[in-house]
Write an enzyme that holds these catalytic residues in place. Structure first.
Site, mmCIF file in Angstrom:
data_model
loop_
_atom_site.group_PDB
_atom_site.id
_atom_site.type_symbol
_atom_site.label_atom_id
_atom_site.label_comp_id
_atom_site.label_asym_id
_atom_site.label_seq_id
_atom_site.Cartn_x
_atom_site.Cartn_y
_atom_site.Cartn_z
ATOM 1 N N ASP A 1 -4.408 3.108 0.787
ATOM 2 C CA ASP A 1 -5.077 3.015 -0.296
ATOM 3 C C ASP A 1 -6.463 3.630 -0.406
ATOM 4 O OD1 ASP A 1 -5.666 1.833 -3.143
ATOM 5 O OD2 ASP A 1 -4.165 0.617 -2.837
ATOM 6 N N HIS B 1 -9.561 -0.284 -5.926
ATOM 7 C CA HIS B 1 -8.308 -0.492 -5.820
ATOM 8 C C HIS B 1 -7.755 -1.044 -4.619
ATOM 9 C CE1 HIS B 1 -3.862 0.959 -6.060
ATOM 10 N NE2 HIS B 1 -4.058 0.660 -7.184
ATOM 11 N N ALA C 1 8.674 4.727 -4.444
ATOM 12 C CA ALA C 1 9.265 3.379 -4.391
ATOM 13 C C ALA C 1 10.788 3.450 -4.352
ATOM 14 C CB ALA C 1 8.790 2.677 -5.568
ATOM 15 N N ALA D 1 12.334 1.939 1.293
ATOM 16 C CA ALA D 1 11.114 1.247 0.703
ATOM 17 C C ALA D 1 11.912 0.063 -0.356
ATOM 18 C CB ALA D 1 10.559 2.009 -0.071
ATOM 19 N N SER E 1 0.706 -1.599 -9.057
ATOM 20 C CA SER E 1 -0.210 -1.474 -7.824
ATOM 21 C C SER E 1 -0.442 -3.081 -7.771
ATOM 22 C CB SER E 1 -1.504 -1.056 -8.284
ATOM 23 O OG SER E 1 -1.590 0.446 -7.859
#
Length: 501
Positions: A236, A258, A366, A371, A444
């Site tokens: 991140d 973030h 994703a 994943a 997120s």
């Protein structure tokens, strides 16, 4: 100059080929040297890699960086046109990724200093904290005039005053949105406001000890040791430092905030309701979003971070990010795909945000088969009456709990993509730089909520946690993640199997 990511055909030979490329690029590249490849240092190269070396010379390739674990390299070529062919591997375009957050808080630094015009004749409002009446500075305020004829944005000064570029004594039927950044407040949203210049707007302070947000209501924090023994990689903007994130190693936050918010959701260890889902888990931070002005990371840096997280012994990797521009639900970035597949082969589970494109298909990465894709829901009582994050509330309500809603921004599992899990992602309060707390909204936030839940389950199942780092461990971890789920009535296209409980 064009940049590409080179992926070798095989890991072992790939490292040799990239090493050879590096060596060749470092050699004098005069034309007389190229004309006699059998002599000098050229002739010392292994026969098997000479074609690759010759290609590097003739295409003017420059090796910028190499991932030692996989041999993947970031290269630059002086030859314009399509991606070059390669001997021993393939070249792929550089793809940009953004953070999968749905509000503007992470963009607040771009407006710092944009205080609006000066002078009493301009329309202004004052921002204060409810209860203390203290001014709130450096908050982003947006004023939308009636019928959408004009939208003005400015930042509050140290006295909490916001001046808009509008000469008026009052505005009627206006939209007013206040986003307070990292000041410990919920912000403000009123869609139809009648305001006179000089109006005082009170912002609710965050108080999770008195009233839970959607995360703590739907997925209460675990006890202090919950998640112990599990290492989570957060790829991140960096993490902390923060006085309620004492279990973090690695890169500090770039000031975007973030990554710090994501880490606090997973494993924040603040008391009085402020803890994360698995406060006993360990966080390893890998900063890929370095620039607050762009908020962009390249696939090469993300690939490198994933490979390093695997090498560092992470059990789970959290990816609260998505491809920046994605026109097709079949898009596949092989650079990240290889990293995710390599991670699964070495027993590491990747959890990724589904994206915030307002009900579009699941974003990459994703939707990668290895994943776990996470969409977002919220809990309306967890949002104060005029909270900025109320824009996330939709009419798509849970069953049987009608206070639960499917977030306005969340992507869905339209074929050929799919949603695996759903998590709290609307108005989630967590750690931000400066030892503060702030709400953010986005997949997120839902993604680390499920990452923390998996860490909590994994910690309670040491037989799986201590398995050899192979795909068998990955499969066992994935099975645990789907073993105990609660459905909220949104259907598989929106919530997959449901939310981990």
């Amino acid at each position: 100059m064009e940049e590409y990511v080179f992926i070798p055909d095989h890991r072992s030979s790939g490292e040799q080929l990239v090493a050879t490329l590096q060596a060749v690029v470092a050699i004098d590249t005069e034309l007389d040297f190229l004309a006699a490849p059998a002599g000098g240092a050229w002739g010392a190269l292994p026969v098997a890699v000479r074609p690759m070396a010759e290609e590097a010379m003739t295409r003017g390739l420059e090796i910028l960086e190499v991932v030692p674990q996989s041999g993947v390299a970031l290269v630059r070529t002086s030859i314009a046109g399509p991606a070059p062919a390669a001997v021993g591997g393939t070249f792929h375009p550089v793809v940009n990724y953004t953070m999968a957050v749905a509000d503007v808080r992470v963009g607040r630094l771009r407006l710092t200093g944009s205080l609006g015009p000066s002078g009493a004749e301009f329309f202004s409002i004052a921002l204060q904290s409810a209860g203390t009446n203290k001014p709130i500075g450096n908050a982003i305020a947006t004023l939308g005039l009636k019928n959408g004829s004009q939208q003005l944005t400015a930042v509050s000064d140290s006295a909490g005053i916001v001046r808009f570029g509008l000469r008026a004594k009052a505005v009627m039927d206006a939209m007013l949105a206040i986003e307070p950044g990292f000041a410990g407040h919920w912000g403000y949203l009123q869609r139809k406001a009648d305001l006179v210049s000089g109006s005082v707007i009170m912002l609710d302070p965050i108080d999770l000890a008195g009233s839970a947000d959607s995360l703590r209501h739907l997925l209460p924090p675990g006890p202090a040791g919950s998640g112990r023994g599990v290492v989570v990689g957060v790829v991140d903007s960096g993490v902390g430092p923060h006085n309620h994130l004492t279990n973090v190693e690695g890169d500090d936050d770039s000031s975007i905030g973030h990554g710090t918010h994501v880490a606090g959701i997973i494993a924040g260890n603040g008391g009085n309701g402020y803890a994360g889902v698995a406060p006993g888990a360990s966080i390893r931070s890998y900063r890929v979003f370095d620039d607050p002005a762009t908020g962009i990371a390249r696939n090469f840096e993300i690939h490198r971070a994933i490979e390093q997280a695997v090498d560092d012994g992470c059990h789970i990797i959290n990816l609260s990010l998505k491809a920046e521009r994605e026109a097709s639900p079949s898009h596949d970035d092989r650079v990240l795909s290889q990293a995710i597949e390599d991670a699964a082969e070495q027993g590491v589970l990747v959890v990724a945000a589904a994206g915030n494109d307002f009900r579009r298909f699941v974003a990459f990465p994703a939707r990668h088969r290895d994943a776990i894709a996470v969409s977002a829901l919220g809990w309306e009582p967890g949002l104060p009456a005029n909270a900025y994050d109320r824009w996330t509330v939709s009419s798509d309500r849970g069953d049987p709990d009608r206070d639960v809603f499917f977030a306005t921004f969340s992507n869905e599992g339209h074929a050929p993509t799919r949603i695996d899990l759903i998590g709290p992602g609307a108005g989630v309060v967590s750690t931000v730089p400066g030892d503060q707390y702030a709400p953010m909204s986005g997949t997120s936030m839902a993604c680390p909520a499920m990452t923390g839940a998996i860490a909590r389950i994994l910690s309670a199942n040491p037989a799986v946690l201590t398995m050899p780092p192979t795909r068998a461990r990955y499969q066992a971890m994935r099975q645990l993640a789907f073993a105990s789920l609660r459905k909220h009535g949104f259907g598989a296209i929106r919530e997959g199997g449901g939310m981990i409980i």
